[in-house]
Write a protein that holds these residues in place. Structure first.
Motif, short mmCIF file in Angstrom:
data_model
loop_
_atom_site.label_atom_id
_atom_site.label_comp_id
_atom_site.label_asym_id
_atom_site.label_seq_id
_atom_site.Cartn_x
_atom_site.Cartn_y
_atom_site.Cartn_z
N LEU A 235 11.75 11.61 19.32
CA LEU A 235 11.26 12.97 19.46
C LEU A 235 10.15 13.18 18.43
N ASP A 236 9.10 13.88 18.84
CA ASP A 236 7.99 14.17 17.93
C ASP A 236 7.79 15.68 17.85
N GLY A 237 7.53 16.16 16.64
CA GLY A 237 7.33 17.59 16.46
C GLY A 237 6.76 17.89 15.09
N ALA A 238 6.80 19.17 14.72
CA ALA A 238 6.22 19.61 13.45
C ALA A 238 6.94 19.03 12.24
N GLY A 239 8.17 18.54 12.44
CA GLY A 239 8.90 17.91 11.34
C GLY A 239 8.67 16.41 11.26
N GLY A 240 7.75 15.89 12.08
CA GLY A 240 7.49 14.45 12.10
C GLY A 240 8.20 13.79 13.27
N SER A 241 8.22 12.49 13.28
CA SER A 241 8.90 11.73 14.33
C SER A 241 10.37 11.53 13.96
N PHE A 242 11.21 11.56 14.98
CA PHE A 242 12.64 11.36 14.75
C PHE A 242 13.16 10.40 15.80
N ASP A 243 13.63 9.24 15.36
CA ASP A 243 14.22 8.25 16.26
C ASP A 243 15.68 8.62 16.50
N LEU A 244 16.02 8.86 17.76
CA LEU A 244 17.39 9.26 18.07
C LEU A 244 18.35 8.11 17.80
N ILE B 136 13.76 18.07 16.37
CA ILE B 136 14.79 18.04 17.42
C ILE B 136 14.74 19.32 18.25
N SER B 137 14.59 20.47 17.59
CA SER B 137 14.50 21.74 18.32
C SER B 137 13.33 21.73 19.29
N GLN B 138 12.19 21.29 18.83
CA GLN B 138 11.01 21.26 19.69
C GLN B 138 11.18 20.25 20.81
N GLY B 139 11.84 19.13 20.51
CA GLY B 139 12.08 18.13 21.55
C GLY B 139 13.03 18.62 22.61
N LEU B 140 14.11 19.28 22.21
CA LEU B 140 15.07 19.81 23.18
C LEU B 140 14.43 20.88 24.05
N HIS B 141 13.58 21.69 23.44
CA HIS B 141 12.85 22.70 24.22
C HIS B 141 12.01 22.03 25.31
N GLN B 142 11.35 20.96 24.97
CA GLN B 142 10.52 20.25 25.95
C GLN B 142 11.37 19.63 27.06
N LEU B 143 12.63 19.33 26.74
CA LEU B 143 13.53 18.77 27.76
C LEU B 143 14.17 19.85 28.63
N GLY B 144 13.85 21.12 28.34
CA GLY B 144 14.33 22.22 29.18
C GLY B 144 15.57 22.91 28.68
N ALA C 16 27.66 8.29 10.06
CA ALA C 16 27.92 9.22 11.16
C ALA C 16 26.64 9.81 11.75
N HIS C 17 25.49 9.42 11.19
CA HIS C 17 24.18 9.88 11.68
C HIS C 17 24.05 11.40 11.60
N ARG C 18 24.26 11.93 10.40
CA ARG C 18 24.08 13.37 10.18
C ARG C 18 22.80 13.60 9.38
N VAL C 19 21.98 14.53 9.82
CA VAL C 19 20.72 14.80 9.13
C VAL C 19 20.99 15.58 7.85
N THR C 20 20.13 15.35 6.85
CA THR C 20 20.34 15.98 5.54
C THR C 20 19.12 16.75 5.06
N SER C 21 18.16 16.98 5.96
CA SER C 21 16.98 17.77 5.59
C SER C 21 16.52 18.55 6.82
N LEU C 22 15.64 19.50 6.59
CA LEU C 22 15.21 20.41 7.65
C LEU C 22 14.24 19.78 8.64
N ALA C 23 13.41 18.86 8.19
CA ALA C 23 12.35 18.33 9.06
C ALA C 23 12.88 17.82 10.41
N PRO C 24 13.95 17.00 10.45
CA PRO C 24 14.44 16.55 11.75
C PRO C 24 14.94 17.71 12.63
N VAL C 25 15.49 18.74 12.01
CA VAL C 25 15.98 19.88 12.80
C VAL C 25 14.84 20.52 13.58
N ILE C 26 13.68 20.65 12.93
CA ILE C 26 12.52 21.26 13.59
C ILE C 26 12.04 20.38 14.74
#
Length: 528
Positions: free
Chosen positions: A324-333, A259-267, A247-257
């Protein structure tokens, strides 16, 4: 550390140390202990004169009373002061002036934690009367003015109760929120846990005060602490894969960080991050407050729902990044693929079917259900793609403004976002699982979305078809989740959402594309 303490904790003691703690931060930690204190607990406050033992005890008692002005006289001469709280009696001992350990029998020392809890200053004076399961807190002065070192030593039971609390406090101290108070937020069905973190007003000496102050304007006064330690993906499926993985559910904090930074950059308006600890799975971020999309009665406020539509439409007009790239590393959507849609639909069969019929779903009916859904799901995977936040609904959208403008809606709970049908988030909002959306408001949201994106007649037709399919898929999954929450997690309140969801499902199944599926639901008596 006294010999009696060492002997009491001879069996593999747990230790946690705060190296440099201000007095304000130690008061915050005292409030943490106060929150979990229960009958039978003994807290031993060890340290030299002036180390801060009485300050800690006073802060703990005031926090338990939820009264920062509570009078807490020193029991130096009376030896013990007892406080009757609604759910617990706490005895505060100061044994500095004890001349003979026999005196403790006269003041009910051992009885104090048999019917309540005890705070004990100068615990070494009690010698072998100290219980083996006591929590020892050693407070030491340091070379840094105004700073203390706190060392906790206790058994494994205390470790279970306090480890996450200590790690949270450690993060708050590190990022400059050490004096803040934590208050748990009632959770939903998420494996994550949250606390609202409120800063205290500090006086000129950096100590908490009940007096209002204007000296700290410009800094956030509250935040939300997310507790998300990394966990193994699960649960396991019959084919050996895991639900989280499929189901593509994240299980650690790094992707959340990230993703948050990536969404912010998208407005998108998402919480600002104040600090985090990837190893411990802790993050403090912005508190959007308590204004969401409904009024006090729980009815939807049209202007707020339309503001969410505006934010979604803007997101759908943006080119989708693959990574998406951020402080939690790279995250492939990931992509919302056939397997992800199907495993979510199995939640309906695995939990709502037995809830409705008091028996498991027969395999032949499961196969028929999957067969009916497959062409519909393929249709979704071929429809217009965009960034799907996945849970765009009232609990996860906050009203931050007073107009239909960019930034008037704050979003949370997007950690499982992926690339999928543009219709998904729109249908999740317009048929909000926890809020009854009138037909006219649903229609207004659809019309507003269409106008914002300037869709032509053909694209509108495709959108409405995909909207009906995503709504049917999501609502079916939700029905299974609500039944599971009631029957397996002991949370029957979630069943209150079932009638609304059945009404939504019946409505979207009227679309001609879903006629065969509607017949299946009807024939198995699953729409009542």
């Amino acid at each position: 550390m006294p010999n009696s303490q060492c002997s009491n904790l001879a069996t593999a003691p747990w230790t946690f140390r705060f190296e440099l703690v201000s007095e304000a931060a130690s008061i915050g930690f005292a409030a943490d202990i106060a929150r979990v204190l229960q009958e039978g607990d003994v807290v031993a406050l060890d340290g030299d004169l002036g180390a801060g033992k009485s300050t800690f005890a006073r802060a703990l008692l005031r926090a338990r009373a939820d009264d920062p002005g509570l009078e807490v006289p020193s029991p130096t001469f009376t030896l013990v002061q007892t406080y009757e709280f609604e759910d617990l009696e706490i005895s505060h001992f100061d044994l500095y002036r004890i001349g003979d350990v026999e005196e403790l029998y006269e003041i009910g020392f051992e009885e104090s934690w048999q019917s309540g809890a005890a705070l004990i200053e100068w615990p070494d004076r009690a010698e072998d009367l100290m219980p083996q399961n006591a929590l020892w807190l050693k407070i030491e002065t340091t070379k840094t003015p105004g700073m203390r070192r706190l060392t906790i030593t206790a058994d494994s039971n205390w470790e279970v109760r306090l480890l996450r609390i200590c790690k949270k406090r450690n993060l708050l101290i590190r990022i400059g929120w050490g004096e803040a108070l934590l208050a748990p937020i009632d959770g939903d069905l998420s494996p994550r846990h949250y606390d609202r973190v409120t800063r205290l007003t500090l006086d000129g000496d950096g100590l908490p005060t009940t007096e209002p102050s204007n000296t700290q304007t410009g800094r956030a006064q509250s935040g939300i602490l997310m507790d998300m330690p990394e966990r193994a993906p699960g649960p396991q499926l019959p084919d050996g894969r895991t639900y989280d993985g499929v189901a593509h559910r994240v299980t650690s904090l790094a992707p959340v960080i990230t993703i948050s930074q990536g969404l912010h950059q998208l407005g998108l308006r998402v919480p600002s991050i104040y600090g985090f600890d990837l190893e411990d799975g802790l993050m403090l971020w912005e508190d959007f407050g308590k204004e969401r999309l409904t009024d006090e009665s729980g009815a939807p406020i049209a202007k707020r729902y339309l503001a969410v539509v505006r934010a979604i439409a803007h997101l759908h007009d943006i080119r989708i990044p693959k990574r998406l790239d951020g402080a939690g590393g790279s995250f492939d959507l990931p992509h919302y693929d056939l397997d992800a849609f199907t495993v979510e639909l199995d939640v309906f069969l695995d939990h709502y079917w037995p809830h409705r019929h008091s028996c498991p779903c027969p395999e032949v009916d499961r196969l028929d259900y999957h067969a009916l859904w497959q062409p519909l799901l393929r249709y979704l995977t071929e429809s217009e793609r965009s960034l799907v936040l996945r849970d765009v609904q009232d609990p996860n959208c906050f009203w931050l403004g007073d107009a239909l403008r960019a930034g008037s809606i704050g979003f949370i709970d997007y950690q499982d976002c992926l690339i999928g049908p543009s219709s998904y988030d729109l249908s999740a909002l317009a048929l909000d699982a926890r809020v009854t959306i009138p037909d006219d408001l649903e229609a207004e949201m659809l019309s507003y979305y269409i106008s914002l994106r300037k869709l032509d007649e053909e694209r509108v037709k495709l959108l409405k078809a995909a909207y009906s399919v995503t709504a049917a898929q999501r609502t079916s999954k939700n029905l299974g989740a609500f039944a599971r929450a009631a029957n397996m997690a002991g949370r029957p309140a979630y069943l209150s959402h079932v009638p609304r969801s059945l009404k939504y499902l019946s409505k979207v199944l009227e679309h001609p594309l879903l006629s065969g599926l509607k017949d299946w639901y009807d024939s198995h008596d699953l729409l009542r």
